[in-house]
Scaffold this active site. Structure first.
Site, PDB file in Angstrom:
ATOM      1  N   ASP A 407       0.842  -1.203   0.000  1.00 10.28           N
ATOM      2  CA  ASP A 407       0.000   0.000   0.000  1.00 10.28           C
ATOM      3  C   ASP A 407       0.875   1.250   0.000  1.00 10.28           C
ATOM      4  O   ASP A 407       2.096   1.172   0.170  1.00 10.28           O
ATOM      5  CB  ASP A 407      -0.898  -0.053   1.258  1.00 10.28           C
ATOM      6  CG  ASP A 407      -1.949   1.042   1.261  1.00 10.28           C
ATOM      7  OD1 ASP A 407      -2.297   1.532   0.174  1.00 10.28           O
ATOM      8  OD2 ASP A 407      -2.418   1.411   2.353  1.00 10.28           O
ATOM      9  N   GLU A 410       2.401   4.906  -4.153  1.00  7.53           N
ATOM     10  CA  GLU A 410       2.325   5.783  -5.354  1.00  7.53           C
ATOM     11  C   GLU A 410       3.665   6.458  -5.651  1.00  7.53           C
ATOM     12  O   GLU A 410       3.912   6.700  -6.829  1.00  7.53           O
ATOM     13  CB  GLU A 410       1.218   6.827  -5.160  1.00  7.53           C
ATOM     14  CG  GLU A 410      -0.184   6.236  -5.205  1.00  7.53           C
ATOM     15  CD  GLU A 410      -0.503   5.310  -4.024  1.00  7.53           C
ATOM     16  OE1 GLU A 410      -0.009   5.595  -2.919  1.00  7.53           O
ATOM     17  OE2 GLU A 410      -1.209   4.319  -4.224  1.00  7.53           O
ATOM     18  N   ASP A 482      -9.050   3.729  -2.233  1.00 13.55           N
ATOM     19  CA  ASP A 482      -9.983   4.193  -1.195  1.00 13.55           C
ATOM     20  C   ASP A 482     -11.269   4.743  -1.796  1.00 13.55           C
ATOM     21  O   ASP A 482     -11.490   5.962  -1.859  1.00 13.55           O
ATOM     22  CB  ASP A 482      -9.298   5.244  -0.322  1.00 13.55           C
ATOM     23  CG  ASP A 482      -8.117   4.652   0.434  1.00 13.55           C
ATOM     24  OD1 ASP A 482      -7.998   3.403   0.463  1.00 13.55           O
ATOM     25  OD2 ASP A 482      -7.315   5.425   0.977  1.00 13.55           O
TER      26      ASP A 482
HETATM   27  C1  GLC Z   1      -4.789   3.302   2.837  1.00 15.99           C
HETATM   28  C2  GLC Z   1      -5.291   2.092   2.069  1.00 15.99           C
HETATM   29  C3  GLC Z   1      -6.384   1.418   2.865  1.00 15.99           C
HETATM   30  C4  GLC Z   1      -5.860   1.040   4.237  1.00 15.99           C
HETATM   31  C5  GLC Z   1      -5.337   2.270   4.953  1.00 15.99           C
HETATM   32  C6  GLC Z   1      -4.681   1.920   6.280  1.00 15.99           C
HETATM   33  O1  GLC Z   1      -5.770   4.255   2.904  1.00 15.99           O
HETATM   34  O2  GLC Z   1      -5.721   2.425   0.800  1.00 15.99           O
HETATM   35  O3  GLC Z   1      -6.853   0.288   2.167  1.00 15.99           O
HETATM   36  O4  GLC Z   1      -6.869   0.450   4.994  1.00 15.99           O
HETATM   37  O5  GLC Z   1      -4.376   2.917   4.135  1.00 15.99           O
HETATM   38  O6  GLC Z   1      -3.614   1.065   6.091  1.00 15.99           O
END
Ligand code: GLC
Length: 814
Positions: A407, A410, A482
């Protein structure tokens, strides 16, 4: 003269300003043929044309003095013999032709036009512009007709991109809008149809790139990038499927994931502590709602330090995971790239000592803020750092963690992203953040995937990533970030995943139910229904939001959610086969209608119904309180999955769709392999295997792919493909199973073939020449160990059961 001077200066300035605006290669001066390349020297630039294949051409524009630092992370090595091509020079043009394409190169000024072998135009440069640059920005303008445009990966604003402008700059946008651009992924690849002929363009440039498909003008569509080389591939079809296959040859296809990754997956930010996770798992089993994967979001870590466990919340992760494994669950944990600046933290120490972090030009380590506070970030473009990163997974893998959720790649930091002048290794060549930004997610996924392969060489890794670039499917599945718990986003998630499907990313899905906010019970159920057909099927929600589990909305909704999650598992043999097909030739699992019905003008914009695999037409409900919807049926016959009603296309019909139903239709002539619902996917053989046969007009040939669902042995031929054939003649049905293909020998199992729309009770059913006994009901047939049949008058279905032990089978129904 004194008065004239300032005026001249102004004129000079204006002309030089103009000259510094847009520039073009100019006229062709001379050309040189070198192997599969044609080098074109022009007034202001060199244009290189590489004939990769008879239908794939690579075009590069190198303006004078432009350094050619070339390393593509997207394109895989092309180990294919260069095709022969013919080159003929005429007065005003050069004609380069392969077996399928004629490329006309106009000399003055230089312009390119691609024609098929019947001299039908496919795609041409705009006559006045062609290729060019403005400062560092590079462009290519193509003449626009009435083409639709598809692809570009994870984009909003519908399947057909016509009339829109998009850019590629991986961005973390929580709760993005339905028109937001750019988002998390960059796939500078699109397809188009010109007079029915499909073709694709892949711009292999990782700088911020842009695509204008006739937005604000009626002259051209254009694409380009802020910097770097204009380096693009023209990919011929004429079938869009062929374009995708060829694109897959360039940037790779998805390797088969572990089979459990096709199961239902439950996530939230965050389930903790360990007792809560066990409770969650037990609830799934108690309620008989199938589930394969549970996710741990950032709270599992110690102070958000990746590769650690929180000592109080997860005091004995290994024991917890063992317990979950015994219950049939796999654990996937989140991993962010930000490494906390903390001298007492082993990952920080190793990263600094091993020189693995991104730096500023003065050599100081870059710091950005994410969950753990100030962080350093690994430089995944450095081979040593990739190996180091891969090795970090050992602890979690030893603890039993089965998959990794990458995650914030980007890369995202509070307040934006890295500054432009953060430097990267770029395989030793050096590059700044402007060039590397869009590649960061791809390279994090690559390092993760390769690390896992190193740690467990014959186990298929499972990685899910938020950011990526073309080719990311070689290492990871993708989720659409998200999103929001709204009806608009339910529809958007389908469109975004269809776009990913048309861009080489077969394995994708949204946060079911929506990440931001809370879905109504109805919205959640509708999203679960859609999720059944999403390659990646995971519910996820934000920290602090109300429970978003399949049982969170009361008994009635729980029953519905159970029913549809179970449907996913019933369809597993069919879906797994579709995954296999995709791994071979990039055929999407989730397919826009246009991919199957390219010549049908009614489906060119269609993005609210789709094909799942090759035989199912799915028309999800995406509006609140809607209990019916219009469905378009392309030419041919279709069967309603729920009641076998036969519908002939082409036509549009209003189909009833109360909340306990998602409209699904089976193409006539399909052989749909299904199984009974199970709590989770294990490595056992599908037993019984149900084959639903829907009569079509012709002889139907199909097959089912099976393997161990876990290892890479399938790449060495250790799989089993069972070929089926079904034909109708003079009211007689013949169904045969031919010799299996592949080295994997499956144990004997029960097979139930269900013939739909049979018409009348058969006079006799025989198996390999021996008459079969008739049963009094489906239940008795199912309980019996010996072969037999049952005809259900009410449903007009014939059930034939026999043992599938690998030998040839011939069923005759008279
Ligand atoms: C980011 C991710 C989400 C995750 C959050 C906390 O917003 O896109 O899926 O739950 O981080 O890790």
């Amino acid at each position: 003269m004194q008065k004239l001077f300032p005026m001249l200066l102004v004129i000079l300035l204006v002309t030089s300003l103009h000259a510094a605006t847009f520039q073009y290669p100019g006229n062709l001066l001379n050309f040189q043929r070198k192997g599969n390349q044609l080098l074109l020297s022009c007034d202001n630039a060199t244009v290189e044309i590489y004939v990769i294949d008879s239908g794939i051409f690579r075009i590069r524009l190198l303006r004078e003095g432009q350094a050619d630092v070339g390393h593509s992370y997207a394109v895989v090595p092309q180990n294919r013999p260069a095709p022969d091509f013919r080159l003929v020079e005429e007065d005003r043009v050069l004609k380069l032709s392969t077996d399928e394409i004629i490329l006309i190169i106009e000399k003055s000024p230089l312009r390119l036009a691609f024609y098929d072998d019947q001299e039908k135009l496919i795609c041409r440069d705009h006559p006045s512009f062609g290729m060019g640059w403005n400062g560092n920005r590079v462009y290519c303008w193509k003449q626009i007709h009435d083409e639709p445009f598809y692809g570009l990966g994870e984009k909003t604003r519908g399947l057909n991109k016509r009339g829109n402008v998009y850019s590629m700059w991986n961005s973390d946008i929580p709760g993005y809008s339905a028109t937001q651009d750019p988002l998390y992924q960059s796939h500078p690849f699109f397809m188009s149809l010109h007079q029915g002929n499909g073709f694709g363009i892949f711009l292999d440039n990782s700088y911020r790139s842009f695509f204008n498909f006739g937005a604000g003008n009626n002259q051209f569509y254009y694409f380009g990038a802020e910097d770097g080389v204009l380096d693009y591939y023209f990919i011929n079809g004429p079938q869009l499927k062929t374009v995708l296959k060829r694109y897959g040859e360039l940037v790779g296809t998805m390797p088969l994931p572990p089979k459990w990754a096709l199961g239902y997956q439950q996530c939230r930010w965050s389930y903790f502590p360990d007792t809560e996770v066990i409770r969650l798992a037990q609830t799934f089993r108690d309620k008989k709602i199938p589930c394969d994967v549970l996710y741990l979001d950032i709270h599992y870590m110690d102070g958000y330090r990746v590769f650690t466990w929180h000592p109080d919340r997860f005091p004995d992760p290994k024991a917890m995971i063992q317990q979950l494994e015994q219950m049939g669950f796999k654990v996937v944990v989140i991993i962010d790239p930000g490494i906390k600046v903390d001298p007492n933290y082993h990952v920080y120490q190793q990263g600094v000592q091993g020189d693995h972090f991104c730096k500023y030009p003065d050599g100081t380590l870059y710091q950005g803020q994410v969950w753990p506070g100030w962080c350093h970030f690994p430089d995944f473009s450095k081979p040593d750092s990739r190996s180091w990163w891969g090795s970090l997974f050992k602890g979690l893998v030893d603890d039993g963690v089965r998959g990794f959720w990458t995650d914030m790649n980007e890369p995202a930091t509070w307040g934006g992203t890295f500054p432009d002048n953060v430097l990267f290794d770029f395989e030793g060549s050096g590059a700044d953040h402007l060039r590397m930004h869009n590649l960061y997610g791809l390279l994090m996924a690559k390092s993760t995937y390769q690390g896992l392969k190193q740690l467990r060489p014959n186990q298929r890794p499972f990685v899910i990533t938020r950011a990526g670039f073309s080719g990311v499917q070689r290492y990871s599945s993708v989720w659409t970030g998200d999103n929001v718990a709204s009806w608009e986003h339910l529809k958007l998630s389908m469109q975004m995943c269809l776009g990913l499907s048309l861009s080489g990313v077969a394995f994708s899905g949204p946060d079911i139910g929506g990440f931001m906010g809370a879905p109504t019970p109805e919205l959640f159920t509708r999203w679960i229904q859609l999720g059944v057909f999403m390659p990646f099927f995971r519910t996820h929600t934000h920290h602090g939001s109300p429970p978003q589990d399949p049982w969170s909305y009361g008994d009635w909704y729980e029953d519905l959610n159970r029913k549809f999650i179970r449907l996913r598992y019933e369809l597993l043999p069919y879906l797994y086969h579709a995954f296999y097909q995709s791994s071979l030739d990039n055929t999407p699992i989730l397919k826009p209608m246009v991919l199957e019905y390219q010549s049908d003008p009614n489906v060119q914009w269609m993005d609210d119904q789709f094909m799942a695999g090759k035989n199912l037409l799915v028309a999800p409900v995406y509006l609140e309180k809607q209990t019916a919807r219009k469905v378009y049926f392309p030419a041919g016959n279709w069967y309603d999955f729920w009641n076998d009603e036969k519908i002939s296309g082409p036509q549009t019909r209003l189909i009833s769709a109360p909340l306990d139903k998602i409209p699904i239709f089976v193409k006539a002539g399909a052989i749909l392999p299904m199984q009974q619902a199970v709590d989770f996917i294990d490595s056992k053989i599908t037993d019984p295997l149900m084959l639903h046969v829907f009569p079509g007009n012709e002889v139907v040939r199909d097959s089912l792919y099976e393997d161990d669902g876990a290892s890479f042995d399938y790449l060495n031929g250790k799989y089993c493909i069972t070929p089926f054939e079904f034909s109708t003649q003079n009211d007689q049905y013949q169904f045969t199973i031919d010799s299996r293909i592949g080295k994997l020998k499956l144990p004997a199992r029960a097979m139930v073939t269900i013939f739909h729309d049979v018409g009348q009770k058969p006079k006799a059913v025989s198996l390999n020449g021996q008459p079969l006994a008739e049963s009094v009901s489906v239940e008795t047939l199912q309980q019996k160990t010996e072969a037999g049949y049952f005809f259900c008058e009410q449903s007009n279905q014939l059930f034939v059961k026999f043992i599938d032990d690998g030998k040839k089978v011939s069923l005759l129904i008279q």
